[in-house]
Write a protein that holds these residues in place. Structure first.
Motif: not given
Length: 574
Positions: A156-170
């Motif tokens: 499940i994407p974490c907060l960093n994905f929603y604030i555009k600091r990670c592309t959520a490779p998970c």
């Protein structure tokens, strides 16, 4: 120490390490020499500096270990200093390791801050001067390159994905190629290949634009702008990517060594090392720093010195462990000299910004919870066994407050007993517990300190208390002796101690002077100064008064019972 010891020891010509000890066998100083005989002879010359003379006045024995080479002597000196921590050697080591940026060795690498370098296949960049600098760089890299920071990859994407600091490779394991591409871009960024990276990204942006994939093209354009901005903010020191340190040495009012760290051609930070006092010349101080600092810290390719040192080549060999990839050199080119001036200016500014008031220094050195704004100093002085006084001087905000000075005549102690006299004085002072001090300073040693602490305990008081002995100026705490302390703070304690002694001596002399003009009439209970003056005016001397009748005395005193008491008292005088 006399020259007899030097002659008796018969020191050898070989290189080696010498250890200076005091009368109790404590190690005072450890040094290294190319020739033990010549080096130790320099300590017994007539015109040695005062600071060296002070050291030698405490030295009672010198031991040595001869070595085959000077490099062996350097290693032995380093190990001795690290193990014994001699009082008069300069110590530079920090408790903390420098932080690095780490790109982990995983399928989807993380970017984190680490204080350890491990052989784990990860990439390490730095070191940075402090963890704040490393974290700022970490945040910048995450914003630009969108790499993950989570320890465990969830689905499940974490907060960093929603604030555009990670592309959520998970959530998209198939994105590994794109993710690794961004890792490679990050490596180029940290390796100071910024222009090459921008050229690569510009080509990608043009390709997306030609394919009318404008959203992707805009994303790369924003990345290029962020990289250009960060490159402008970072000071580029060199035309070529190199790891080097520039050393600044400031030694006007105080001494400070500044290390300017350049990694991959980029200034990553500075680290300053203030020195309260150095016994020897600046060349010796810089040599000590190099041997201690770089033996356990990151060793760059090049170290630029502010001035040359006699054992530079030996230290270079010692630090590089015989390898030839370290350059240890004084500044030669105009650019290097300019960089050294910048580092030296940084050292000066650091001292200016960090200069503490003496009270702040005391609070830090003594581990006090609050600033010692009110300090009381106590001293016991006596003339013979009969005349004894205790003085109390009060300093408020570092200045004498003479309206709060007190003098105590010691009443219950017979003979010369400073400890018992101090106990009486402090008991009388703290019986009422008014205007309590933030710090108590006793003129004396460990025994005086323990007495003061026991008195405070008897009144249920917990007031920080220290004792400062004369001669060696040793400072005693309840569980320590001679804590690290800056010169201004130590001088304030000495000033308070000396003022307490001066005030006690002044009052002691006044008491002695009064005692020397004392009249036998002073011991007559009920006879005040006015009636005493009238008797002296009428009869002139004690001998004439002894011859007087009761009636004649009563004509002056006009109190028959007192006149009778005076008459009988005079009969007891010889």
């Amino acid at each position: 120490m006399s020259n007899d010891l030097y002659l008796k020891k018969n020191f050898p010509e070989e290189p080696g390490v010498y250890v200076m000890k005091d009368s109790n066998g404590n190690i005072l100083y450890v040094g290294k020499a190319k020739s033990l005989k010549k080096r130790l002879a320099s300590y017994f010359q007539k015109n040695i500096p005062d600071r060296v003379s002070f050291l030698m006045s405490r030295v009672e024995d010198i031991e040595y270990v001869a070595t085959d080479t000077e490099t062996e002597a350097l290693l032995l000196e380093y190990n001795f200093i690290k193990k014994y921590k001699p009082r008069y050697n300069i110590h530079f080591r920090d408790d903390k390791k420098y932080p690095y940026i780490k790109i982990t060795n995983e399928d989807f690498p993380r970017i984190i801050v680490s204080r350890k370098i491990e052989e784990d296949g990860a990439y390490y960049f730095g070191p940075y001067s402090d963890v704040g600098s490393a974290r700022r760089m970490l945040a910048l890299a995450r914003n630009i390159f969108k790499l993950r920071s989570c320890k465990k990859m969830n689905k499940i994407p974490c907060l960093n994905f929603y604030i555009k600091r990670c592309t959520a490779p998970c959530t998209n394991p198939n994105s590994k190629e794109d993710y690794n591409n961004r890792v490679n871009e990050l490596l180029m960024f940290f390796e100071n290949r910024g222009e090459e990276l921008i050229s690569k990204l510009t080509s990608e942006m043009s390709a997306y634009s030609n394919d009318q994939e404008y959203e992707k093209a805009l994303g790369i354009r924003d990345k290029i702008d962020a990289i250009r901005k960060s490159m402008e903010q970072q000071k580029i020191f060199l035309d070529t990517p190199i790891n080097k340190d520039i050393i600044g040495f400031y030694d006007k009012e105080s001494i400070c060594i500044c290390v300017v760290m350049v990694r991959g051609g980029v200034l990553t930070g500075t680290k300053n090392y203030p020195i309260d006092e150095a016994l020897f010349e600046k060349e010796d101080t810089l040599s000590s720093f190099l041997k201690q600092h770089y033996r356990e810290e990151f060793l760059p390719n090049k170290i630029i010195l502010p001035f040359d040192i006699p054992d530079r080549k030996e230290i270079q060999f010692f630090l590089s462990e015989g390898k030839s990839d370290l350059i240890l050199t004084p500044a030669i080119s105009p650019r290097e000299k300019e960089e050294v001036l910048l580092a030296t200016k940084n050292a000066e500014l650091y001292l200016s910004s960090k200069k503490k008031s003496p009270l702040e220094g005391l609070m830090m050195s003594l581990g006090l919870e609050d600033l010692p704004r009110r300090i009381e100093g106590y001293d016991i002085s006596n003339i013979g066994p009969e005349i004894k006084v205790g003085s109390q001087v009060t300093f408020i905000d570092g200045k004498p407050s003479k309206e709060n000075y007190r003098i105590y005549k010691v009443k219950t102690v017979s003979g010369q007993d400073d400890i018992s006299s101090l106990r009486e004085v402090l008991s009388r002072r703290f019986k009422h517990q008014e205007s309590l001090p933030d710090l108590i300073l006793i003129d004396g040693g460990k025994g005086h300190l323990n007495t003061a602490l026991s008195v405070l305990e008897s009144f249920g008081l917990e007031i920080p208390t220290v004792a400062l002995a004369k001669q060696e100026e040793d400072l005693y705490l309840e569980d320590d002796i001679n804590p690290d302390m800056d010169t201004d703070s130590k001088n304030l304690l000495i000033k308070i101690r000396d003022e307490a002694h001066r005030f006690a001596i002044k009052n002691l002399r006044n008491m002695k002077r009064k005692a020397s003009v004392r009249s036998p009439l002073d011991d007559i209970i009920g006879l005040g100064p006015k009636r005493k003056a009238k008797l002296i005016e009428r009869f002139g001397t004690i001998e004439n008064l002894k011859k007087a009748k009761i009636e004649e005395i009563d004509e002056v005193i006009k109190n028959h019972s007192l006149s009778e008491g005076i008459y009988n008292f005079l009969r007891t005088l010889k």
